[in-house]
Enzyme design. Structure first.
Site, PDB file in Angstrom:
ATOM      1  N   LYS A  97       0.551  -1.348   0.025  1.00 33.92           N
ATOM      2  CA  LYS A  97       0.225   0.098  -0.156  1.00 33.92           C
ATOM      3  C   LYS A  97       1.524   1.330   0.246  1.00 33.92           C
ATOM      4  CE  LYS A  97      -4.355  -0.124   0.692  1.00 33.92           C
ATOM      5  NZ  LYS A  97      -5.350  -0.502  -0.150  1.00 33.92           N
TER       6      LYS A  97
HETATM    7  N1  GLU Z   1      -6.878  -0.054  -2.841  1.00 33.79           N
HETATM    8  C1  GLU Z   1      -7.938  -1.359  -3.126  1.00 33.79           C
HETATM    9  C2  GLU Z   1      -7.702  -2.071  -2.080  1.00 33.79           C
HETATM   10  O1  GLU Z   1      -7.444  -1.774  -1.113  1.00 33.79           O
HETATM   11  C3  GLU Z   1      -7.112  -1.925  -4.421  1.00 33.79           C
HETATM   12  C4  GLU Z   1      -6.207  -2.473  -4.742  1.00 33.79           C
HETATM   13  C5  GLU Z   1      -5.553  -3.344  -5.753  1.00 33.79           C
HETATM   14  O2  GLU Z   1      -6.779  -3.183  -6.863  1.00 33.79           O
HETATM   15  O3  GLU Z   1      -4.522  -3.273  -6.576  1.00 33.79           O
HETATM   16  O4  GLU Z   1      -8.529  -3.354  -2.039  1.00 33.79           O
END
Ligand code: GLU
Length: 408
Positions: A97
């Protein structure tokens, strides 16, 4: 919260101490300083973060968040949850993240573009289609991903769509990616309703958050026949026990940039919204919304965690005393987004694109498998759905590390 949850799972799995540390600590954590010129001519330095949790099963994957509260600890927790989410759904990724501490709602498009391009540039040594792939999260969008894709491609000298997912379809995005998280939430809610014997057309839902996830989840639930009686955004909520017209609400939110004042509904605070009596409660905003302070007052049959980490461990303990509440834990409930991100990455790598119905079919098949496995384990072991989902995810990472061994 993420560490506490992990410790619970590790205890449940009777994991030896040395393995715990290896699986728990993030592999790489980056902080970068991002100077950009603001529209007023001044230079301001923002802080950017990226945490790559583990590299055992493939590249790392996860969103990029723009929010004033972004900090290294929050990003590390979200990266760990991405690891368990990807493993639970069988994706060949570790979790990651990223985020920038900024307030995107008070920045111009020009400032956001300069900030995004600068962040991408600073991340170049640490990302790549086989290394780490970003995607949208809170406060970022398809446009953010388009700027990242362009910045990376300019550096490489050729278009590299597989560097990010959640891009616009016109530059290598996948059909269905924008809707994937919200539709996945509604699909899993419908599976939970089947399990509990609840009829969609006689049930009500409350959705906290009206961003990409919450608004699509509300639409999809309405399509299943559910009456959506309350929704909210950062500024507050609106409620109408007879049901809200989600289409009209969408239109209103686009025009007014708030839900407040929507005709035919009463205003309600976020806290009152969460404790409104309903069949399906969908927190689709930020983490730590359901806490020890309000968990005892929640009145729903299904708690569908569309956000990451909306329920604190203290709230979890209170909810566990209410067996009438069926929890679809975050790493399962909102996994539709990263599953279709995976499909987007595969399509980009092969330069071969699928129809929307192919994408949706494959998405629902993966979610069905993850839901069935989680429910079966929860029932067999008489454990909460969250512990079941987390332990399936953690066990896959543990097994990957065991098979690969310790280097050198
Ligand atoms: N931000 C989204 C999540 O928390 C998507 C992450 C992604 O598609 O890589 O799952």
């Amino acid at each position: 919260m993420a560490c506490q949850q992990f410790d619970q799972v590790a205890d449940y799995l009777e994991m030896p101490a040395a393995q715990r540390d290896r699986i728990k600590y993030p592999k790489r954590s980056m902080i970068v300083a991002l100077p950009i010129q603001l529209d007023n001519g001044l230079v301001r330095v923002f802080s950017g973060y990226r945490v790559q949790h583990h590299l055992t099963l493939g590249p790392t994957k996860g969103g990029l968040r723009y929010h004033p509260d972004v900090a290294l600890g929050e990003v590390a927790a979200l990266a760990m949850w991405m690891s368990w989410k990807c493993a639970l759904t069988g994706l060949p990724y570790g979790g990651a993240k990223g985020g920038i501490a900024c307030d995107p709602r008070n920045m111009s498009d020009g400032e956001l573009e300069r900030l995004t391009r600068r962040f991408t540039q600073e991340m170049i040594p640490f990302i790549g289609p086989q290394v780490d792939i970003m995607a949208p999260d809170v406060g970022t969008s398809e446009q953010t991903m388009a700027w990242m894709m362009d910045s990376y491609s300019m550096h490489m000298g050729y278009a590299t769509p597989s560097i990010v997912t959640g891009k616009p379809v016109g530059i290598g995005g996948s059909l269905g990616r924008r809707e994937a998280t919200g539709r996945g939430v509604a699909y899993l809610v419908s599976r939970a309703m089947d399990t509990l014997g609840i009829t969609a057309s006689q049930s009500t839902a409350v959705v906290q958050g009206f961003g990409n996830v919450g608004s699509v989840a509300a639409h999809s639930l309405a399509k299943y026949g559910v009456r959506v009686i309350g929704v909210s955004d950062v500024k507050g909520g609106v409620v109408n026990l007879k049901g809200l017209d989600i289409e009209a609400l969408d239109q209103y939110a686009r025009e007014h940039r708030t839900l407040l004042g929507f005709p035919g509904a009463d205003a309600i605070s976020n806290d009152d919204l969460l404790t409104t009596r309903c069949d399906i409660l969908v927190p689709a905003a930020m983490e730590r919304q359901i806490t020890a302070a309000n968990a005892g007052r929640i009145q729903c049959r299904i708690l569908a965690e569309a956000a990451n980490g909306p329920t604190t461990p203290e709230a979890d303990a209170l909810i566990a005393q209410k067996p009438e509440i069926f929890v679809i834990p975050d790493i399962l409930c909102n996994a539709g987004g990263v599953v279709v991100s995976y499909f987007e990455w595969v399509q980009d790598l092969q330069s071969f694109f699928w129809t929307e119905s192919e994408v949706m079919d494959k998405l629902f098949r993966i979610l069905e498998g993850a839901f069935t496995q989680t429910l079966a384990l929860a029932r067999k072991e008489a454990i909460p759905m969250r512990l079941a989902a987390l332990s399936l995810g953690v066990k896959r990472v543990q097994e990957g590390k065991r098979l690969r061994g310790l280097f050198p």
